[in-house]
Write an enzyme that holds these catalytic residues in place. Structure first.
Site, PDB file in Angstrom:
ATOM      1  CB  SER A 172      -0.960  -0.040   1.188  1.00 30.15           C
ATOM      2  OG  SER A 172      -1.938   0.962   1.072  1.00 30.15           O
ATOM      3  CG  MET A 173       0.069   5.131   1.860  1.00 28.35           C
ATOM      4  SD  MET A 173      -0.101   6.472   3.032  1.00 28.35           S
ATOM      5  CE  MET A 173      -1.449   7.397   2.291  1.00 28.35           C
ATOM      6  CG  ASP A 218      -6.521  -2.309  -4.082  1.00 27.05           C
ATOM      7  OD1 ASP A 218      -7.221  -1.687  -3.252  1.00 27.05           O
ATOM      8  OD2 ASP A 218      -5.275  -2.333  -4.033  1.00 27.05           O
ATOM      9  CG  HIS A 249      -5.339  -2.440  -0.359  1.00 25.01           C
ATOM     10  ND1 HIS A 249      -4.698  -1.801  -1.408  1.00 25.01           N
ATOM     11  CD2 HIS A 249      -4.801  -1.908   0.777  1.00 25.01           C
ATOM     12  CE1 HIS A 249      -3.830  -0.936  -0.928  1.00 25.01           C
ATOM     13  NE2 HIS A 249      -3.866  -0.980   0.386  1.00 25.01           N
TER      14      HIS A 249
END
Length: 300
Positions: A172-173, A218, A249
Site C-alpha cells: 500500500s503506502m 482493490d 488490497h
C-alpha cells in the site's frame, strides 16, 4: 470488502478503514494520464497461456537457515520506529539488503511474512515500523533509506550485508514508499511494490528493476489509478513487470505461493545476480488468478 482468510480479520478491517480514509483525503492526487511503457514490452489481457504454473503445495523456503534481530527506536536514533532484521546464518558471503514497509495504519507485521522467506533465499531484510502509522509514502520512503543504511552498517547482519546491492518493497503506502526510495537512491537495484498507493504517477526517476503487484478488486488503491499507472510511469526502468491478480488490497499480504515465488525470483535475478531465476519470471506465470500482466521480457 472481502478479506483474505489467512490474515486477522479485525486487523485488516482497521487497516482498510484507515487507508480508505486516506483515499478520500488524497483523492485529488489520484487522477491523470499515464506515460508510455518501457522497451521490449509484452502484455496480456487475461490468464497467461505460457509461463510457469505453481502447485498449491510444496516448499518455498530457501537453503539458508535464518536468524533474526529485534531493533528498537533508540537503536536507530529515532530515524524510524524500530523493526526486525532477518538474515542468513551463513556469514561466508555478502548478501543484498532489502527494506520492507507496511502501509497506512499498519505496522511491520503486515510485511513480516517476507522476512524469513527472503532471508532463507540469501538476502538480508529489515521490516520496520514507521515513525507514525499515518506517515505519507514520501516520509516512509525516507525512513526506508535510513533502514537500509542502518541494516547494512550497524545491524547484526552488517558483516554479511552488501551496501551497494539494495532492494525495497512494501504494501500500500509502503509500496509507494518503495518507489519514492528507489527514485532517490541509485544503489537500489530492485523494487517490489505490492498493491501500491501514492499520490503521484510519474516514476521516471526510478531506474531499479520493478515488479508491481496489484489486486483486480482493490477498492483502496484501484489498479487503474495506482499500480497500473505506476507501471506506465516507470519510464527509466529498463526492466519492469506488472502482475494483476484476482483479489483485493491484501492480495499479496501475506503472500501466497505465486506471489512468493515471483517476489523471490525477482530479487534473486536483479539483486542476487541469479540469472536462472528469470525462468520463473519470463514468460509470466499462467494461473487462473492472473487477470493481466505486462513486462519487458526477456530480462538482461
Amino acid at each position: 470488502m472481502p478479506r483474505a482468510a489467512s490474515a486477522p480479520t479485525r486487523y485488516r478491517r482497521l487497516g482498510c478503514a484507515v487507508v480508505a480514509s486516506a483515499v478520500l483525503l488524497l483523492g485529488a492526487g489520484c487522477s491523470g494520464g499515464s506515460p508510455p511503457g518501457g522497451p521490449r514490452e509484452s502484455g496480456q489481457g487475461g490468464p497467461s497461456s505460457a509461463g510457469p504454473s505453481y502447485p498449491p503445495t510444496g516448499p518455498l523456503e530457501g537453503p539458508y537457515d535464518v536468524r533474526t534481530q529485534r531493533v528498537g527506536q533508540d537503536d536507530v536514533d529515532g530515524k524510524f520506529r524500530g523493526g526486525t532484521v532477518y538474515y542468513p546464518a551463513d556469514g561466508s558471503r555478502d548478501y543484498g539488503v532489502i527494506a520492507a514497509s507496511p502501509g497506512l495504519g499498519a505496522d511491520q507485521s503486515m510485511v513480516q511474512a517476507y522476512g524469513a522467506l527472503l532471508a532463507s533465499h540469501g538476502f538480508v531484510l529489515i521490516t520496520f515500523d514507521t515513525k507514525t502509522p499515518e506517515d505519507t509514502p514520501a516520509q516512509r520512503g525516507r525512513q526506508m533509506l535510513h533502514a537500509l543504511d542502518w541494516t547494512a552498517e550497524h545491524s547484526a547482519a552488517a558483516d554479511r550485508a552488501d551496501p551497494d546491492r539494495l532492494g525495497v518493497m512494501g504494501h500500500s503506502m509502503g509500496g509507494g514508499a518503495a518507489l519514492h526510495a528507489a527514485s532517490r537512491e541509485p544503489r537500489i537495484k530492485a523494487a517490489v511494490p505490492l498493491t501500491p498507493y501514492a499520490g503521484k504517477r510519474d516514476w521516471s526517476g526510478v531506474s531499479a528493476a520493478t515488479l508491481v503487484v496489484s489486486g483486480s478488486d482493490d477498492e483502496v488503491a484501484p489498479p487503474s489509478g495506482h499500480a497500473r499507472a505506476f507501471y506506465d510511469g516507470l519510464g527509466d526502468a529498463k526492466e519492469k513487470a506488472y502482475l494483476e491478480l484476482k483479489g483485493d488490497h491484501f492480495v499479496a499480504t501475506p503472500p501466497d505461493r505465486l506471489v512468493s515465488r515471483q517476489t523471490v525470483a525477482w530479487f534473486k535475478h536483479f539483486l542476487g545476480g541469479d540469472k536462472a531465476a528469470g525462468e520463473d519470471l519470463c514468460p509470466a506465470p499462467r494461473e487462473e488468478r492472473v487477470v493481466a500482466s505486462r513486462d519487458t521480457c526477456p530480462y538482461g
